[in-house]
Design a protein around this motif. Structure first.
Motif, PDB file in Angstrom:
ATOM      1  N   MET A 370     -22.962  -7.952  22.018  1.00  0.00           N
ATOM      2  CA  MET A 370     -21.867  -7.623  22.336  1.00  0.00           C
ATOM      3  C   MET A 370     -20.996  -6.993  21.340  1.00  0.00           C
ATOM      4  O   MET A 370     -21.026  -8.147  19.995  1.00  0.00           O
ATOM      5  CB  MET A 370     -20.335  -7.870  23.152  1.00  0.00           C
ATOM      6  N   SER A 371     -20.347  -6.242  20.350  1.00  0.00           N
ATOM      7  CA  SER A 371     -18.822  -5.557  19.417  1.00  0.00           C
ATOM      8  C   SER A 371     -18.334  -6.794  20.080  1.00  0.00           C
ATOM      9  O   SER A 371     -17.887  -6.957  20.287  1.00  0.00           O
ATOM     10  CB  SER A 371     -18.707  -4.373  18.930  1.00  0.00           C
ATOM     11  N   ALA A 372     -17.457  -7.141  18.758  1.00  0.00           N
ATOM     12  CA  ALA A 372     -15.911  -7.913  18.535  1.00  0.00           C
ATOM     13  C   ALA A 372     -15.102  -6.649  19.301  1.00  0.00           C
ATOM     14  O   ALA A 372     -14.443  -7.662  20.266  1.00  0.00           O
ATOM     15  CB  ALA A 372     -15.291  -8.009  17.357  1.00  0.00           C
ATOM     16  N   GLU A 373     -15.170  -5.447  18.993  1.00  0.00           N
ATOM     17  CA  GLU A 373     -14.398  -4.214  19.958  1.00  0.00           C
ATOM     18  C   GLU A 373     -14.397  -4.487  21.105  1.00  0.00           C
ATOM     19  O   GLU A 373     -13.436  -5.030  21.888  1.00  0.00           O
ATOM     20  CB  GLU A 373     -14.002  -3.499  19.034  1.00  0.00           C
ATOM     21  N   GLU A 374     -15.324  -5.002  21.753  1.00  0.00           N
ATOM     22  CA  GLU A 374     -15.561  -4.482  23.169  1.00  0.00           C
ATOM     23  C   GLU A 374     -15.467  -5.692  23.778  1.00  0.00           C
ATOM     24  O   GLU A 374     -14.782  -5.969  24.972  1.00  0.00           O
ATOM     25  CB  GLU A 374     -17.277  -4.329  23.288  1.00  0.00           C
ATOM     26  N   ILE A 375     -15.351  -6.795  23.071  1.00  0.00           N
ATOM     27  CA  ILE A 375     -15.223  -8.585  24.181  1.00  0.00           C
ATOM     28  C   ILE A 375     -13.635  -8.093  24.304  1.00  0.00           C
ATOM     29  O   ILE A 375     -12.592  -8.538  24.675  1.00  0.00           O
ATOM     30  CB  ILE A 375     -15.605  -9.396  23.084  1.00  0.00           C
ATOM     31  N   ILE A 376     -12.866  -7.963  22.976  1.00  0.00           N
ATOM     32  CA  ILE A 376     -10.657  -8.093  22.530  1.00  0.00           C
ATOM     33  C   ILE A 376     -10.995  -7.066  23.661  1.00  0.00           C
ATOM     34  O   ILE A 376     -10.242  -6.773  24.729  1.00  0.00           O
ATOM     35  CB  ILE A 376     -10.680  -7.760  21.304  1.00  0.00           C
ATOM     36  N   LYS A 377     -11.284  -5.522  23.631  1.00  0.00           N
ATOM     37  CA  LYS A 377     -10.573  -4.665  24.969  1.00  0.00           C
ATOM     38  C   LYS A 377     -10.606  -5.278  26.057  1.00  0.00           C
ATOM     39  O   LYS A 377     -10.252  -4.551  26.707  1.00  0.00           O
ATOM     40  CB  LYS A 377     -12.243  -3.100  24.606  1.00  0.00           C
TER      41      LYS A 377
END
Length: 479
Positions: A370-377
């Motif tokens: 997973m990308s960090a952006e996907e996790i935060i989102k």
């Protein structure tokens, strides 16, 4: 270039007028009938510069040399040490350590296999840069930070270096040697908003290399900028909320939570004695699927890396948890023998005056997808912890408490305001099962880790990707 054995022979035998054959015979006699043991010889040069209040406050230079002699019989070991490296002192230590062998008829374990690899330089960092240049660097950093921002109230800088030479002499004359440089810089910046509030920011880095990297202007300016950035963030922070919530851990240094809350519980001595929360769980699911944790002492130039451990065993990459399954522990020679497994190159000690224990080197959780952006989102409401300060853990239960030095609220999938006073409270084995997302951005820490165990401290490294952990307890300061 002389080998490590040749270099350490000159330090320990030639300079001390210690006869190598006499030393070998004394070791053989001391370990007669033992299961294991060694003569560990060490020479260390170290220096430290501390800058505060706009001037050099502390400057130290030290040298130390000595030996530790150990004899292992079953689950018991005898250990003696001295700062006097001579035949007389080794013989006297031998009489002490042999007491554990009374009535014990052991068979000496096989010697560790050798290694020709070299993970870091041999050069002594203390000798490469003159004193005046080191002081000038501290002056330049202080001036640079103060020129950045009129809110700067204080700048603290520490620069440290060590050069350590070790040789391990085992029964039968088997030798292993290593040369271990280590440098580090810390920068702390304190900002005053002029309204009665003052906050600080910190950044440190280092590794097993020379001073060249630290003295590179681009590098030290980046360190100063990061410390200033963190202080600026903290100056605008709001009180942290409390309660159970989703926590996202940033990549890199937040792996210290993994190190403390989980790593210590995977060391062989705790598991042999069945005092770890992970005892007896080899082959069992102890973490969410996708969680893979390794301890890797073979990474070039890293603070936690060692070419050989302090028993002479080459370091290695050891998988501890694989796709959520516990597959191994970290072992020194004694605990490995008693548990019927192989040593993993994790027998470490703080100095010649300390005994060996299984310890971590660089402990890392590997990437997910997973990308960090996907996790935060994915988080409607939670906490994003980027950096950590101090923490505590109970090895037996796995319970931990960690304070976040930089953290932010997550609101509707976006990073919100910075918060101050956030504390993560949980249980290491339980937290592993609550990992819901694993990032693909694995990062190593910047080289500042020091691990404490049983009164001994050794340099270590950590690393991890961005992680989402559900249901962690956050202690906050918001009323």
């Amino acid at each position: 270039m002389p080998s490590h054995t040749q270099t350490t022979d000159k330090i320990f035998y030639e300079k001390n007028k210690l006869d190598p054959d006499a030393a070998r015979k004394l070791v053989d006699a001391s370990l007669q009938g033992a299961d294991d043991g060694e003569l560990f010889m060490e020479y260390v040069q170290s220096e430290f510069f501390g800058w505060d209040d706009g001037r050099l406050k502390t400057c130290t230079y030290d040298t130390d040399m000595g030996f530790g002699l150990r004899s292992v019989a079953g689950e018991t070991f005898g250990f003696a040490h001295s700062s006097e490296l001579s035949e007389k002192s080794i013989a006297r230590a031998g009489e002490t350590v042999k007491t554990v062998q009374q009535g014990h008829g052991g068979t000496m374990d096989l010697n560790p296999h050798g290694t020709n690899r070299q993970l870091y330089i041999d050069d002594n960092p203390l000798l490469g840069v003159p004193f005046e240049k080191k002081v000038k660097l501290l002056q330049d950093i202080d001036a640079y930070v103060r020129a950045k921002d009129p809110r700067v109230k204080q700048v603290s800088i520490q620069v440290a270096a060590t050069w350590k030479a070790v040789q391990i002499l085992r029964a039968g004359g088997h030798k292993a040697a290593d040369i271990r440089p280590l440098v580090r810089m810390n920068v702390s910046v304190y900002l005053d908003d002029g309204k009665g509030r003052m906050e600080d920011g910190y950044y440190g880095f280092g590794g097993r290399y020379s001073y060249d990297k630290i003295f590179d202007e681009k590098t030290w300016k980046a360190a100063a900028d990061e410390a200033h950035r963190q202080a600026s963030v903290n100056l605008t922070s709001i009180p942290a909320p409390a309660g159970e919530m989703v926590v996202v851990l940033g990549p890199g240094w937040p792996g210290i939570l993994l190190h403390e809350a989980i790593g210590h519980g995977l060391e062989g001595d705790f598991n042999r004695k069945k005092t770890s929360a992970f005892s007896g769980l080899i082959g069992k699911q102890v973490a969410s699927k996708g969680v893979t944790v390794v301890d890797d002492g073979t990474m070039p130039d890293r603070r936690g890396s060692i070419t050989i451990d302090d028993e002479g065993t080459p370091s290695q990459r050891t998988t501890l948890i694989e796709d959520g399954i516990l597959v191994g522990y970290l072992q020194d020679r004694m605990n490995a023998r008693l548990m019927g497994v192989k040593p993993t190159g994790n027998g470490r000690r703080e100095s010649y005056a300390d005994h060996v224990m299984p310890r971590m080197t660089n402990t890392i959780m590997l990437n997910g997808n997973m990308s960090a952006e996907e996790i935060i989102k994915s988080v409607p409401k939670g906490l994003y912890a980027v950096n950590f300060g101090g923490g505590q853990v109970d090895i037996t239960s796995g319970k931990f408490v960690f304070s976040a030095s930089e953290a932010y609220l997550i609101e509707n999938g976006k990073i919100g305001p910075a918060v101050k006073g956030a504390t993560l409270i949980g249980n290491g084995p339980d937290a592993l099962t609550k990992v819901k997302m694993i990032g693909n951005d694995m990062k190593l820490d910047d080289g500042v880790g020091t691990c404490g165990k049983d009164g001994q401290s050794v340099p270590v490294g950590v690393g991890q990707p961005t992680l989402r952990i559900d249901g962690l307890t956050v202690g906050g300061t918001k009323t």
